[in-house]
Every structure is written in structure tokens, then in C-alpha cells.
Design a protein around this motif. Sequence first.
Motif, PDB file in Angstrom:
ATOM      1  N   PRO A 162      22.358  13.622  -6.599  1.00  0.00           N
ATOM      2  CA  PRO A 162      22.939  14.203  -5.376  1.00  0.00           C
ATOM      3  C   PRO A 162      24.409  13.847  -5.176  1.00  0.00           C
ATOM      4  O   PRO A 162      25.225  14.715  -4.838  1.00  0.00           O
ATOM      5  CB  PRO A 162      22.061  13.622  -4.274  1.00  0.00           C
ATOM      6  CG  PRO A 162      20.761  13.329  -4.931  1.00  0.00           C
ATOM      7  CD  PRO A 162      21.123  12.872  -6.310  1.00  0.00           C
ATOM      8  N   SER A 163      24.765  12.584  -5.379  1.00  0.00           N
ATOM      9  CA  SER A 163      26.155  12.191  -5.146  1.00  0.00           C
ATOM     10  C   SER A 163      27.085  12.783  -6.194  1.00  0.00           C
ATOM     11  O   SER A 163      28.230  13.135  -5.885  1.00  0.00           O
ATOM     12  CB  SER A 163      26.275  10.664  -5.127  1.00  0.00           C
ATOM     13  OG  SER A 163      25.852  10.104  -6.351  1.00  0.00           O
ATOM     14  N   ILE A 164      26.616  12.937  -7.416  1.00  0.00           N
ATOM     15  CA  ILE A 164      27.448  13.549  -8.457  1.00  0.00           C
ATOM     16  C   ILE A 164      27.706  15.013  -8.136  1.00  0.00           C
ATOM     17  O   ILE A 164      28.832  15.509  -8.221  1.00  0.00           O
ATOM     18  CB  ILE A 164      26.772  13.399  -9.837  1.00  0.00           C
ATOM     19  CG1 ILE A 164      26.699  11.927 -10.230  1.00  0.00           C
ATOM     20  CG2 ILE A 164      27.525  14.203 -10.898  1.00  0.00           C
ATOM     21  CD1 ILE A 164      25.844  11.663 -11.445  1.00  0.00           C
ATOM     22  N   LEU A 165      26.651  15.741  -7.739  1.00  0.00           N
ATOM     23  CA  LEU A 165      26.823  17.149  -7.378  1.00  0.00           C
ATOM     24  C   LEU A 165      27.727  17.302  -6.159  1.00  0.00           C
ATOM     25  O   LEU A 165      28.572  18.198  -6.102  1.00  0.00           O
ATOM     26  CB  LEU A 165      25.462  17.787  -7.096  1.00  0.00           C
ATOM     27  CG  LEU A 165      24.585  18.094  -8.309  1.00  0.00           C
ATOM     28  CD1 LEU A 165      23.196  18.506  -7.858  1.00  0.00           C
ATOM     29  CD2 LEU A 165      25.214  19.198  -9.163  1.00  0.00           C
ATOM     30  N   ALA A 166      27.566  16.437  -5.174  1.00  0.00           N
ATOM     31  CA  ALA A 166      28.338  16.550  -3.937  1.00  0.00           C
ATOM     32  C   ALA A 166      29.825  16.336  -4.160  1.00  0.00           C
ATOM     33  O   ALA A 166      30.649  16.771  -3.341  1.00  0.00           O
ATOM     34  CB  ALA A 166      27.814  15.547  -2.912  1.00  0.00           C
ATOM     35  N   GLY A 170      29.766  24.471  -0.052  1.00  0.00           N
ATOM     36  CA  GLY A 170      31.123  24.997  -0.114  1.00  0.00           C
ATOM     37  C   GLY A 170      31.654  25.181  -1.512  1.00  0.00           C
ATOM     38  O   GLY A 170      32.870  25.317  -1.709  1.00  0.00           O
ATOM     39  N   HIS A 171      30.777  25.178  -2.502  1.00  0.00           N
ATOM     40  CA  HIS A 171      31.199  25.436  -3.887  1.00  0.00           C
ATOM     41  C   HIS A 171      31.936  26.767  -3.932  1.00  0.00           C
ATOM     42  O   HIS A 171      31.421  27.803  -3.490  1.00  0.00           O
ATOM     43  CB  HIS A 171      29.961  25.454  -4.781  1.00  0.00           C
ATOM     44  CG  HIS A 171      30.273  25.467  -6.250  1.00  0.00           C
ATOM     45  ND1 HIS A 171      30.809  26.551  -6.892  1.00  0.00           N
ATOM     46  CD2 HIS A 171      30.107  24.502  -7.195  1.00  0.00           C
ATOM     47  CE1 HIS A 171      30.960  26.268  -8.173  1.00  0.00           C
ATOM     48  NE2 HIS A 171      30.534  25.022  -8.392  1.00  0.00           N
ATOM     49  N   ASP A 172      33.169  26.757  -4.474  1.00  0.00           N
ATOM     50  CA  ASP A 172      34.035  27.939  -4.415  1.00  0.00           C
ATOM     51  C   ASP A 172      33.416  29.174  -5.051  1.00  0.00           C
ATOM     52  O   ASP A 172      33.642  30.304  -4.587  1.00  0.00           O
ATOM     53  CB  ASP A 172      35.381  27.640  -5.096  1.00  0.00           C
ATOM     54  CG  ASP A 172      36.183  26.588  -4.355  1.00  0.00           C
ATOM     55  OD1 ASP A 172      35.886  26.373  -3.168  1.00  0.00           O
ATOM     56  OD2 ASP A 172      37.086  25.981  -4.967  1.00  0.00           O
ATOM     57  N   ASP A 213      22.560  16.725   1.131  1.00  0.00           N
ATOM     58  CA  ASP A 213      23.246  17.817   1.808  1.00  0.00           C
ATOM     59  C   ASP A 213      23.863  18.774   0.784  1.00  0.00           C
ATOM     60  O   ASP A 213      25.063  19.078   0.810  1.00  0.00           O
ATOM     61  CB  ASP A 213      24.329  17.273   2.745  1.00  0.00           C
ATOM     62  CG  ASP A 213      24.896  18.368   3.661  1.00  0.00           C
ATOM     63  OD1 ASP A 213      24.165  19.350   3.940  1.00  0.00           O
ATOM     64  OD2 ASP A 213      26.062  18.244   4.073  1.00  0.00           O
ATOM     65  N   LEU A 214      23.018  19.259  -0.122  1.00  0.00           N
ATOM     66  CA  LEU A 214      23.465  20.156  -1.187  1.00  0.00           C
ATOM     67  C   LEU A 214      23.037  21.585  -0.894  1.00  0.00           C
ATOM     68  O   LEU A 214      22.127  21.825  -0.099  1.00  0.00           O
ATOM     69  CB  LEU A 214      22.874  19.710  -2.531  1.00  0.00           C
ATOM     70  CG  LEU A 214      23.220  18.283  -2.970  1.00  0.00           C
ATOM     71  CD1 LEU A 214      22.423  17.913  -4.225  1.00  0.00           C
ATOM     72  CD2 LEU A 214      24.714  18.121  -3.214  1.00  0.00           C
ATOM     73  N   ALA A 215      23.670  22.524  -1.560  1.00  0.00           N
ATOM     74  CA  ALA A 215      23.321  23.935  -1.418  1.00  0.00           C
ATOM     75  C   ALA A 215      22.266  24.311  -2.446  1.00  0.00           C
ATOM     76  O   ALA A 215      22.332  23.897  -3.609  1.00  0.00           O
ATOM     77  CB  ALA A 215      24.563  24.800  -1.607  1.00  0.00           C
TER      78      ALA A 215
END
Length: 301
Positions: free
Chosen positions: A234-238, A180-182, A259-261
Motif C-alpha cells: 500500500p505505501s509503495i503504491l501510494a 489521483g493517478h494521472d 487509501d488506494l484507487a
Amino acid sequence: MNQNDIDLLDLRLLRLFEAVHTSGSITKAADALELSQPTVSIGLAKLRRHFGDPLFVRTSDGMLATPLADSLIGSVRDALQALRQVSEWRSAFDAASSSRSFVIAMTDASHITLLPKLLSAAWDVAPGIRIDVTRIDETLPSALQSGDVDLALGFVPSLENGFYQQQLYEQDWICLTRQGHDQTTHGLSLRTYQAAGHIGVVYGTGHLLLEKALAAHRMERRVALRLPGFLGLPSILANSDLIATLPRQIGTTLATLGDLAVHECPFAIEGFFVKQHWHARYHKDPASRWLRNLCAQSFVR
């Protein structure tokens, strides 16, 4: 006794000596050794000259050994048995019963992408072995040579020359963002990439290819966070709008875990091969070969 005297006692003469002593007959010794009688007689003459003793005396009961020959036969048979053992010896590695420890050098990315599969494959057939994992650093070449490290897995340009190597698989590059990254709803554009903040993973050799590509495209990234490895990525990116540019295998693995894109990289970065590397001293070592074959079966594609 000089060196020339010792050299005279080759394997053929020792076998001839034992055959005559066992059979008590030059004819039978010749048949057993598949030699002609004159050849056996010539060999026996060499032995007599060497020891200064008749060794075998012809009697009505055949060729009887002299006391010196009787005293020698035990040592001759021991020597022949030792030579047979050396000749027949084949080093082997029994994975199922082995308790050997293997040391494998790899990056922390490989801890995530390669190690779980390797451990599963290894312990499935060799439940008693132990695997110690160490870092890839400047001591790796000497550690492989000494045997302190059995195998190196990864992209290790410093081992390209002077070491055996096998390609396991090829890597290209991808980018990761939170779901959902804008700015990446319709894919990651070059403009978005350049405008965004980035996480730079600075450990390992792969990031040098990324920096090289950025320089070739005359691009600058705004690196908001530098990490020495992939722990916590992963947690930082999320929980941010940052972007990470990673080799595909570690990237897709982390994307699944967090659960990353996943996005195709919007510019070209040179790919590379993940390989296994080992030193020539251990190229024929059965345990080393077993470990390399296991890696090849697990990762070559």
C-alpha cells in the motif's frame, strides 16, 4: 486354549453368563435378555464346554454358581463394562473449554484478509485455543496427512486431488493505483496498463494465473518492482505511479488500508476459488470438524 475357543466367547455368551449369575435363574436370565429359555440353556451349555465346568448348579434355591463361576464374574463384568464404554464412546470437542493448538497453512494475503475474521470468530466461542499459522509450501500435503497441519486455506492446486476440500468463495482480479493517478482519472485502459510500470507479487499460486493471462493476450508488463508478498505494497503504491494487479479480496482490503484507487482489470484473467483443504484421516475428527465449520460459517458466500 486356541483361537477357536476364544472366538466362542462372544458378547452374547458373556451377557448370558452375567445374567444367570446375577439372577440365579435361567428363566429370569431369559426374561432379562429377551431370549427364550432354550436359547439360554444352549448358551450355558457352550459356556460349560468352553470352561470344562458346570458353572451353575441347580438347587432348591435356584442356580448356584460354582467356585469357577464366582471367580470369573468380576472379569466378565469388567469386560462387559469395557465393551459398553467402547460401544457408547463418541469423540467430542468442547470448544468453550479447549486449550488445543490448531495449525493452519495460508498465504500472507490470507493473513490480511482471512485471519483477523477467523481469530475473532474462534476466540469468541473458544477463548482458550491457540492458532499457529504456517506457510503453504511443498511439504503441505505430508504435513496435512501427518496432522502437523490441521487445515490449509487458500488457492492450492496441489491439493485438488486426494484431499477433502470445500469452496469458500470465488476470486476475480482488480488493479490498484494511488488516488489521483494521472493516467487513470477516467478508469484504467488497456493502453495505460501496458504503458505503466508494475509491481509484481511473485509469492503464492495466484500470480501464475496472471502470468498465464498475460501470455494468452500476448502482453508484456514492465515490472519495475518484484515483491515476495504484500507487506509494504500500500505505501509503495501510494507514493508512486505503479500499478498492482491482485485478487479482488486482498486488493480491496489493501485499498481500504492504504487509501488506494480500485480499478477493474482491463483484460480477462481466470478466476479461482479460495478453499479449505484437509486430509481424510481427520475428516471425522471432532476438533477438525469444528475448525472447518467455523471457517465455512465465516467465509462461505
